[in-house]
Design an enzyme around this catalytic site. Sequence first.
Site, PDB file in Angstrom:
ATOM      1  N   GLY A  38       8.193  -5.592   3.830  1.00  0.00           N
ATOM      2  CA  GLY A  38       7.092  -5.446   4.773  1.00  0.00           C
ATOM      3  C   GLY A  38       5.865  -6.243   4.361  1.00  0.00           C
ATOM      4  N   SER A  39       5.563  -6.247   3.083  1.00  0.00           N
ATOM      5  CA  SER A  39       4.366  -6.962   2.621  1.00  0.00           C
ATOM      6  C   SER A  39       4.482  -8.457   2.902  1.00  0.00           C
ATOM      7  CB  SER A  39       4.148  -6.744   1.118  1.00  0.00           C
ATOM      8  OG  SER A  39       3.957  -5.381   0.840  1.00  0.00           O
ATOM      9  N   ASN A  87       0.785   4.828   8.064  1.00  0.00           N
ATOM     10  CA  ASN A  87       1.631   5.366   7.007  1.00  0.00           C
ATOM     11  C   ASN A  87       1.086   6.655   6.384  1.00  0.00           C
ATOM     12  OD1 ASN A  87      -0.117   3.023   6.355  1.00  0.00           O
ATOM     13  ND2 ASN A  87       0.249   3.644   4.249  1.00  0.00           N
ATOM     14  N   GLN A 127       6.343   1.591   9.509  1.00  0.00           N
ATOM     15  CA  GLN A 127       6.560   3.042   9.630  1.00  0.00           C
ATOM     16  C   GLN A 127       7.156   3.430  10.977  1.00  0.00           C
ATOM     17  OE1 GLN A 127       6.179   5.371   7.316  1.00  0.00           O
ATOM     18  NE2 GLN A 127       5.297   4.017   5.773  1.00  0.00           N
ATOM     19  N   SER A 176      10.458  -3.199   7.378  1.00  0.00           N
ATOM     20  CA  SER A 176      10.878  -3.172   5.978  1.00  0.00           C
ATOM     21  C   SER A 176      12.134  -2.325   5.802  1.00  0.00           C
ATOM     22  CB  SER A 176       9.740  -2.603   5.126  1.00  0.00           C
ATOM     23  OG  SER A 176      10.182  -2.350   3.815  1.00  0.00           O
ATOM     24  N   THR A 216      17.197 -18.753  -1.449  1.00  0.00           N
ATOM     25  CA  THR A 216      18.571 -18.327  -1.178  1.00  0.00           C
ATOM     26  C   THR A 216      18.556 -16.905  -0.647  1.00  0.00           C
ATOM     27  OG1 THR A 216      19.303 -19.735  -2.981  1.00  0.00           O
ATOM     28  CG2 THR A 216      20.848 -18.029  -2.237  1.00  0.00           C
ATOM     29  N   CYS A 251       0.901   3.298  -2.340  1.00  0.00           N
ATOM     30  CA  CYS A 251       0.175   2.196  -2.963  1.00  0.00           C
ATOM     31  C   CYS A 251      -1.170   2.651  -3.495  1.00  0.00           C
ATOM     32  CB  CYS A 251      -0.051   1.082  -1.942  1.00  0.00           C
ATOM     33  SG  CYS A 251       1.354   0.845  -0.867  1.00  0.00           S
TER      34      CYS A 251
HETATM   35  C1  LIG Z   1       5.522   0.306   3.094  1.00  0.00           C
HETATM   36  C2  LIG Z   1       4.635  -0.391   4.057  1.00  0.00           C
HETATM   37  C3  LIG Z   1       4.399  -1.762   3.948  1.00  0.00           C
HETATM   38  C4  LIG Z   1       4.948  -2.592   2.818  1.00  0.00           C
HETATM   39  O1  LIG Z   1       6.331  -2.771   2.890  1.00  0.00           O
HETATM   40  P1  LIG Z   1       7.125  -3.192   1.560  1.00  0.00           P
HETATM   41  O2  LIG Z   1       8.519  -3.439   2.034  1.00  0.00           O
HETATM   42  O3  LIG Z   1       7.021  -2.036   0.625  1.00  0.00           O
HETATM   43  O4  LIG Z   1       6.472  -4.427   1.036  1.00  0.00           O
HETATM   44  C5  LIG Z   1       3.598  -2.360   4.896  1.00  0.00           C
HETATM   45  N1  LIG Z   1       3.054  -1.642   5.901  1.00  0.00           N
HETATM   46  C6  LIG Z   1       3.263  -0.331   6.031  1.00  0.00           C
HETATM   47  C7  LIG Z   1       2.648   0.406   7.192  1.00  0.00           C
HETATM   48  C8  LIG Z   1       4.047   0.354   5.106  1.00  0.00           C
HETATM   49  O5  LIG Z   1       4.226   1.663   5.248  1.00  0.00           O
END
Ligand SMILES: *Cc1c(COP(=O)(O)O)cnc(C)c1O
Length: 374
Positions: A71-72, A151, A179, A199, A237, A326
């Site tokens: 997600g990041s 989140n 989320q 994610s 890759t 986080c």
């Molecule tokens: C967990 C989360 C992310 C980050 O995703 P990762 O796969 O852990 O990098 C970004 N946005 C929201 C809203 C999240 O809950």
Amino acid sequence: MNTIYFDNSATTKIKTEVLNEMMPFLTTEFGNASSLYSIGRKSKRAIERARKQVAQLINCNQNEIFFTAGGSESDNISLKGFSYANKEKGNHIITSKIEHPAILETCKFLEKQGFQVSYINVDENGFIKIDELKSEIRPSTILISVMAANNEIGTIQPIEQIAEIAHNHNIVFHTDAVQAVGNMHIDVSKMGIDMLSLSGHKIHAPKGIGALYIKNGIQVEKIVNGGHQEKDKRAGTENVAGIVGLGKACEIAHKNIETHIKYVTKLRDYYIGRLQKEMPKKIRINGSVENRLPGNANISFEGVNSSELIFKLDEKGICVSSGSACSSGKTSPSHVLQAINVPEKYLDSAIRTTFCDNNTFEEIDYLVKILKNL
Ligand SMILES: *Cc1c(COP(=O)(O)O)cnc(C)c1O
């Protein structure tokens, strides 16, 4: 002692079906998807199948899905990649004050690079202030990024309405749906979403895999340079096993979404209902009651310190969170709870429980019993 896991917004357990689907690609089927011989082609086919499974969950074309490391990274590509590719059109971005750090920190970075960012306030339920958003739109605005669901407090934003406002001004709309995906219906074409981050590890696939939907025609600059994988949008890759796992998790989420939403809503309403009736202490529900993620309950308990309570519950085998994973570990109050104006006495006493299909009513009974005796 069995672990009772109530922190499914922090991460989820890999489903057995997902792991089974992945295993060949961690063992015998190890070919590089760019190789021409058969085990390479097999990896390539598995990736394309997964792309289709992800696309089906959010109703887009499979050539609009790009795999990332999570997600990041998807959020970083959406903001940086889009801004770099479109900087001749303007340098202004609009987002909200309650975004995940993957958005907020990326916006701060872009500000250092000469971009301008407006951070829109939310009301006491966590809904973005639409009038403020409208008033921040300028001729130089190129992108609006607002999360589909929060989140920490689970508030679901009026995504369709925001997308429409963006499009009326020729602005591209991105949403962090990490989320939301799997927990509510997402249809990018119906909702007017131009880019969407998701994610794997939030939907029972592994950590370190994610995807980004980019609507055909939208220009995005590469952030990771190197080989020409992912139609030259993201080098490296391919994480074949992770991609296959994400695909399978999306297929399951798509198939089960109705029953999933019904079940976790029941769990959440049961939990909140019992606390409202039986808690001797005063409680406060943080975030919207109606428009929130089905499995999310964020509740403050008067006079309780949430980090102390988390350790106490951990001793009993229960995993809960004080906010986003986080920000736990650092003691500053949550930026989300501050943004919705949670009164001082409730700010450090919030406990987030996020339920999934594996949770039971008995597990909730056990938690409630402990909370009642605080
Ligand atoms: C967990 C989360 C992310 C980050 O995703 P990762 O796969 O852990 O990098 C970004 N946005 C929201 C809203 C999240 O809950």
